[in-house]
Design an enzyme around this catalytic site. Sequence first.
Site, short mmCIF file in Angstrom:
data_model
loop_
_atom_site.label_atom_id
_atom_site.label_comp_id
_atom_site.label_asym_id
_atom_site.label_seq_id
_atom_site.Cartn_x
_atom_site.Cartn_y
_atom_site.Cartn_z
N ASN A 8 0.69 -1.35 -0.05
CA ASN A 8 -0.16 -0.10 0.06
C ASN A 8 0.98 1.36 0.19
O ASN A 8 1.01 1.44 1.32
CB ASN A 8 -0.35 0.08 0.97
CG ASN A 8 -2.19 1.11 1.43
OD1 ASN A 8 -1.63 2.34 0.35
ND2 ASN A 8 -2.79 1.25 2.31
N LYS A 10 0.41 4.18 0.44
CA LYS A 10 -0.02 5.32 1.96
C LYS A 10 0.82 5.08 3.25
O LYS A 10 0.35 5.27 3.89
CB LYS A 10 -1.33 5.65 1.64
CG LYS A 10 -1.38 6.32 0.12
CD LYS A 10 -2.98 6.26 0.67
CE LYS A 10 -4.56 7.07 -0.99
NZ LYS A 10 -5.29 6.86 -0.82
N CYS A 11 0.66 3.66 3.22
CA CYS A 11 1.32 2.77 4.52
C CYS A 11 3.27 3.55 4.26
O CYS A 11 3.92 2.71 3.35
CB CYS A 11 0.82 1.69 5.01
SG CYS A 11 2.01 0.74 5.85
N GLY A 12 3.57 3.98 5.18
CA GLY A 12 4.98 4.75 5.86
C GLY A 12 5.97 2.93 5.70
O GLY A 12 6.84 2.61 5.51
N ARG A 15 6.04 1.08 2.68
CA ARG A 15 7.02 1.67 1.56
C ARG A 15 8.72 1.30 1.82
O ARG A 15 9.74 1.72 1.40
CB ARG A 15 6.83 3.52 2.05
CG ARG A 15 5.81 3.90 0.97
CD ARG A 15 5.96 5.62 0.72
NE ARG A 15 5.95 6.29 2.15
CZ ARG A 15 4.54 6.28 2.71
NH1 ARG A 15 3.85 6.70 2.75
NH2 ARG A 15 4.69 7.57 4.29
#
Length: 114
Positions: A8, A10-12, A15
């Site tokens: 995802n 948007k997920c730190g 990433r």
Amino acid sequence: MKATIWHNPKCGTSRKTLAILENLKAVDLTVVEYLKEPPSREKLAQLYRDSGITPAEGLRTRGTDAEERGLPDADGDTILDAMVADPILIERPLVETEEGARLCRPQDRVLEIL
């Protein structure tokens, strides 16, 4: 080595896990944005088995309605069905290699299967 990450953007943590994988030259990486292309129920069950966790342990409660729906106390089949119907309930990131699978929270858990 081949690796697949259910990611995802948007997920730190997702990433950071992806960055670890991308920085390894020996990894042939497949990135699946699981909110757009969710895994099948069978694949999800297999990932959890290979990770050594239950569907309840792979359930995302933060930022979802999982608790309101009673999912943390539900059986594995009910949780898997809910995740397939609403992939936001899948905790991320999941990574699979020839060495196994892991829910990479924290991101360094990916190193266990590389």
